[in-house]
Write an enzyme that holds these catalytic residues in place. Sequence first.
Site, PDB file in Angstrom:
ATOM      1  N   SER A 411       0.842  -1.205   0.000  1.00  0.00           N
ATOM      2  CA  SER A 411       0.000   0.000   0.000  1.00  0.00           C
ATOM      3  C   SER A 411       0.878   1.255   0.000  1.00  0.00           C
ATOM      4  CB  SER A 411      -0.872  -0.027   1.256  1.00  0.00           C
ATOM      5  OG  SER A 411      -1.987   0.792   1.096  1.00  0.00           O
ATOM      6  N   PRO A 412       0.372   2.353  -0.560  1.00  0.00           N
ATOM      7  CA  PRO A 412       1.167   3.589  -0.520  1.00  0.00           C
ATOM      8  C   PRO A 412       1.389   4.050   0.915  1.00  0.00           C
ATOM      9  CG  PRO A 412      -1.065   4.011  -1.357  1.00  0.00           C
ATOM     10  CD  PRO A 412      -0.900   2.532  -1.262  1.00  0.00           C
ATOM     11  N   CYS A 414       3.657   7.023   3.069  1.00  0.00           N
ATOM     12  CA  CYS A 414       4.637   8.102   3.209  1.00  0.00           C
ATOM     13  C   CYS A 414       5.728   7.678   4.171  1.00  0.00           C
ATOM     14  CB  CYS A 414       3.963   9.321   3.827  1.00  0.00           C
ATOM     15  SG  CYS A 414       3.174  10.355   2.622  1.00  0.00           S
ATOM     16  N   GLN A 489       1.934   6.970  -6.985  1.00  0.00           N
ATOM     17  CA  GLN A 489       0.750   7.654  -6.454  1.00  0.00           C
ATOM     18  C   GLN A 489       1.030   9.152  -6.418  1.00  0.00           C
ATOM     19  OE1 GLN A 489      -0.424   7.870  -2.199  1.00  0.00           O
ATOM     20  NE2 GLN A 489      -2.346   6.871  -2.790  1.00  0.00           N
ATOM     21  N   TYR A 570      -7.166  14.979   1.462  1.00  0.00           N
ATOM     22  CA  TYR A 570      -6.195  15.827   0.752  1.00  0.00           C
ATOM     23  C   TYR A 570      -6.930  16.655  -0.314  1.00  0.00           C
ATOM     24  CZ  TYR A 570      -2.860  13.087   3.387  1.00  0.00           C
ATOM     25  OH  TYR A 570      -2.171  12.508   4.430  1.00  0.00           O
ATOM     26  N   ARG A 618      -7.475   6.519  -5.695  1.00  0.00           N
ATOM     27  CA  ARG A 618      -7.754   6.138  -4.299  1.00  0.00           C
ATOM     28  C   ARG A 618      -8.851   7.053  -3.766  1.00  0.00           C
ATOM     29  NH1 ARG A 618      -4.183   4.272   0.985  1.00  0.00           N
ATOM     30  NH2 ARG A 618      -4.426   2.281  -0.005  1.00  0.00           N
ATOM     31  N   GLY A 711      -0.521  -2.319   4.210  1.00  0.00           N
ATOM     32  CA  GLY A 711       0.377  -1.218   4.517  1.00  0.00           C
ATOM     33  C   GLY A 711       1.314  -1.598   5.640  1.00  0.00           C
ATOM     34  N   ARG A 712       0.812  -1.453   6.871  1.00  0.00           N
ATOM     35  CA  ARG A 712       1.673  -1.667   8.039  1.00  0.00           C
ATOM     36  C   ARG A 712       2.331  -3.045   8.058  1.00  0.00           C
ATOM     37  NH1 ARG A 712      -2.800   0.176  12.062  1.00  0.00           N
ATOM     38  NH2 ARG A 712      -3.984  -0.698  10.319  1.00  0.00           N
TER      39      ARG A 712
HETATM   40  C1  LIG Z   1       3.040   5.457   7.823  1.00  0.00           C
HETATM   41  C2  LIG Z   1       1.897   5.469   6.868  1.00  0.00           C
HETATM   42  C3  LIG Z   1       1.923   6.306   5.768  1.00  0.00           C
HETATM   43  C4  LIG Z   1       0.870   6.321   4.851  1.00  0.00           C
HETATM   44  N1  LIG Z   1       0.953   7.086   3.727  1.00  0.00           N
HETATM   45  C5  LIG Z   1       0.012   6.991   2.756  1.00  0.00           C
HETATM   46  C6  LIG Z   1       0.167   7.627   1.504  1.00  0.00           C
HETATM   47  O1  LIG Z   1       1.163   8.237   1.226  1.00  0.00           O
HETATM   48  N2  LIG Z   1      -0.823   7.514   0.601  1.00  0.00           N
HETATM   49  C7  LIG Z   1      -1.953   6.806   0.866  1.00  0.00           C
HETATM   50  O2  LIG Z   1      -2.850   6.745   0.018  1.00  0.00           O
HETATM   51  N3  LIG Z   1      -2.109   6.151   2.031  1.00  0.00           N
HETATM   52  C8  LIG Z   1      -1.158   6.220   2.969  1.00  0.00           C
HETATM   53  N4  LIG Z   1      -1.279   5.506   4.128  1.00  0.00           N
HETATM   54  C9  LIG Z   1      -2.424   4.602   4.289  1.00  0.00           C
HETATM   55  C10 LIG Z   1      -2.033   3.178   3.871  1.00  0.00           C
HETATM   56  O3  LIG Z   1      -1.811   3.097   2.483  1.00  0.00           O
HETATM   57  C11 LIG Z   1      -3.139   2.178   4.228  1.00  0.00           C
HETATM   58  O4  LIG Z   1      -4.307   2.522   3.516  1.00  0.00           O
HETATM   59  C12 LIG Z   1      -3.419   2.163   5.721  1.00  0.00           C
HETATM   60  O5  LIG Z   1      -2.212   2.091   6.460  1.00  0.00           O
HETATM   61  C13 LIG Z   1      -4.309   0.991   6.101  1.00  0.00           C
HETATM   62  O6  LIG Z   1      -3.737  -0.221   5.731  1.00  0.00           O
HETATM   63  P1  LIG Z   1      -2.955  -1.183   6.793  1.00  0.00           P
HETATM   64  O7  LIG Z   1      -3.927  -1.482   7.870  1.00  0.00           O
HETATM   65  O8  LIG Z   1      -2.586  -2.372   5.961  1.00  0.00           O
HETATM   66  O9  LIG Z   1      -1.762  -0.433   7.292  1.00  0.00           O
HETATM   67  C14 LIG Z   1      -0.246   5.506   5.073  1.00  0.00           C
HETATM   68  C15 LIG Z   1      -0.273   4.677   6.206  1.00  0.00           C
HETATM   69  C16 LIG Z   1       0.782   4.629   7.071  1.00  0.00           C
HETATM   70  C17 LIG Z   1       0.731   3.667   8.240  1.00  0.00           C
END
Ligand SMILES: Cc1cc2nc3c(=O)[nH]c(=O)nc-3n(C[C@H](O)[C@H](O)[C@H](O)COP(=O)(O)O)c2cc1C
Length: 783
Positions: A411-412, A414, A489, A570, A618, A711-712
């Site tokens: 997942s994207p 930052c 992204q 955003y 997204r 993501g995480r």
């Molecule tokens: C540290 C961090 C940075 C993130 N940055 C972005 C981002 O740049 N773009 C985005 O669309 N989502 C971002 N997210 C959201 C994740 O892509 C994801 O949707 C969210 O963490 C839930 O998924 P997970 O439970 O697998 O972590 C970020 C999440 C985390 C934890």
Amino acid sequence: MKIAIIGGGPAGLYAAILLKKQRPEAEITVYERNRADDTFGFGVVFSDATLDNFEIYDPPSYRRITQEFAYWDDIAVHFRGTVHRVGDNGFCGCSRRRLLLILQERARELGVALLFEADIDDEARFADADLVVLADGINSRFRDKYIEHFQPEVDVRSNMFAWMGSTRPLDAFTFIFQETEWGPFIAHAYQYEVGRSTWIFETDPATFKRAGLEGLNEKQSADRMAGIFGWFLEGHQLLTNRSMWRNFPMIRSKRWVKDNMVLLGDAKATAHFSIGSGTKLAMEDAIALADAMHRAPTMDVALQQYEQGRREEVEKTQHAADVSLVWFEHVDRFWDFDPVQFAFGVMTRAKAITYDNLTLRAPDFVSEVDKAFAKQVRAKGFDVDVEKPVAPMFQPLRLREMELSNRAVVSPMCMYSAKEGVPGDFHFVHYGSRAIGGAGLIFTEMTCVSREARITPGCTGLWNDEQEAGWHRIVDFVHANSAAKICLQLGHAGRKGATKLMWDGMDRPLEEGGWDVLSASPIPYFPDSQVPREMDRAAMDAVKAAFVQAAERGERCGFDMLELHCAHGYLLASFISPLTNQRTDAYGGSLANRLRFPLEVFEALRAAWPAHKPMSVRISATDWAEGGITGDDAVAVARAFAEAGVDLVDVSTGQTVRDAQPVYGRMFQTPFSDQVRNEARVATMCVGNITTADQVNTILAAGRADLVALGRPHLVDPSFTLKAAAWYGAEAVFCPPQYLPGKEQIFRNSERDRQDFEDLRIKAKPKTRAELKAEATKPLAAE
Ligand SMILES: Cc1cc2nc3c(=O)[nH]c(=O)nc-3n(C[C@H](O)[C@H](O)[C@H](O)COP(=O)(O)O)c2cc1C
Ligand SMILES: Cc1cc2nc3c(=O)[nH]c(=O)nc-3n(C[C@H](O)[C@H](O)[C@H](O)COP(=O)(O)OP(=O)(O)OC[C@H]3O[C@@H](n4cnc5c(N)ncnc54)[C@H](O)[C@@H]3O)c2cc1C
């Protein structure tokens, strides 16, 4: 001690039994407005786990109840002429009337006073009682009398249902999904004693109307149901007993205790019948109350402990029931599914049952699910094995000309580690290692289209040559050393811009070194955040041009795919949500207007981005806030982007406003992906608290998403996909030659570990009551 119990249903009677056992000297009276054997309904159902609890708390009533029970292990799903059966569920059914008579008899034996035809309308008559138990059912008069205190929330669901009975014998918990000329009908049926089964019929309100059920009496509507399900009833009768069609009220109460009064059972909270837990919850409430009374030094403390200790369990069950009822309300979404995939969706709808869990219990069924999935993939032109297919997670997917070797996605995220937007060594290692780790697709973090578009000073960008060179190096590495594809992204922070790095205070405004921020409307995120400038046409043109230039740079870097970030509050999301867009011009008001600028940007990108490469968007499919975007809006948003040429909708939620009330849990955003995918008929990627490959397979096999992003989990485990491939024996997963000895080892070990795990699970699994009963009644000759 004096205890008054209002209501002689399962909750009231079982509480009376347990409290009397605990305090034989107590004067306990149950007041029931009906006569002793005057009960509505047919059967109730308990799981083996619930019966284990009854055995511990009151063996005599447990023994009597279980003597009366019908047992079964299988769930059978009938759909479009097919039947799929899954065993090892361990359920028991019993007549509600018999259950109440057993509980009454046991209560009497212990010395509880039972007063029937005693309709209580004022608790003042119990002024001398130490405890008043309000077990007066779903329409609790006393909960409503103190509505301000208990604060019940009643969510009346849309589907209509009626509870009937039949003499049709059943050997499984049976779901029948029946197409009719008016629309879909569902029967939930199970046997509760010899020659008697419960039948709950359910349909949506429009089908109900079209079928002419409105205004029919019990007999007429039973005849209509017998007509629809006659092929299955095989001449057996449908029986009625107050079998009126109703809507299910999902009830949650903010408080369960007032002074010395306590709500128990349906009076405090209900759980939808599709998970069959109403009576279980009612009786387990009684257990929790008795436990608290046993432990606590005073009545006050006991009641508080009951509420605190029990609430989480009740809410968990209610959540599962909620998820399940929503599945049934939207069954039409899956009506054109392959029947085996449909049955898999029925089994896994409430999240407790998963792909791996079913593989242990019903390997043939899961093998059929896998084959059906593989056939769909083959129909898209992939030469995949349909006889011995790999698990859904490892099936390929094509978006335009981009082919993914599996469905796991990084997942994207930052990293807040760029200097002036330039991705550096950290990013190189971060993205490179995740690509080597086996995921089919890697998303970059939100990469900002200009300096002012950044969320934080640490965000990456793509507005200058140095940044382009940084990304180029990463993309080249990914392509040269992995099978992963990489998606750029692109985003603009809008009103959440000029904020601190995540670890310094997420979304908090920078104290120094900030920049001016833009949004759809001049509404700050936090009260002390910067007030954004409302975008005018010139600002829109400039932002659009910045997006296009960044996309052109992205193409030069060699990215395989492009995503437009329209989520999480955003800039572009701020246009879509009515909570952040209060414009009165052509970009505000209706959803179509609010979508105008995001779509304009998307269309400009689509025109600039090579036609053979896919694009995704997204979205936040709900704002989790009153007056904000809902799942239905998300379907409309997805349709609009699909018309503009989007290939995939990346379904996230929330982060629009700071006072949102998200409901977290495992896979908590997946229902939105499901809704968007199966209503808007567009490919989706789901994300959010998905942590295991088992969940990934469950989601994909049930047709709730086409790709699954994590993501995480990927932050701590770059090789998530490679490890999962080893577990599922998906040999074809890519591994760079340098790492092949590691791959061989993990595949070898995983095969053994999996075998050990399955053996252990099978050995550790207690026999279900149905199995024990079958063994006990097995003729000797068969030994
Ligand atoms: C540290 C961090 C940075 C993130 N940055 C972005 C981002 O740049 N773009 C985005 O669309 N989502 C971002 N997210 C959201 C994740 O892509 C994801 O949707 C969210 O963490 C839930 O998924 P997970 O439970 O697998 O972590 C970020 C999440 C985390 C934890
Ligand atoms: C259609 C349908 C199907 C269901 N299917 C199942 C199932 O398969 N399995 C399952 O476990 N559960 C099922 N349930 C749920 C189950 O019936 C309830 O969840 C369960 O009975 C709750 O127990 P209770 O003691 O809290 O309430 P109830 O069983 O409703 O008992 C409340 C009692 O209080 C009495 N009462 C109310 N007001 C007063 C008053 N003022 N004075 C005196 N007495 C009063 C009522 O007469 C009643 O006897 C189903 C429910 C419905 C509606």
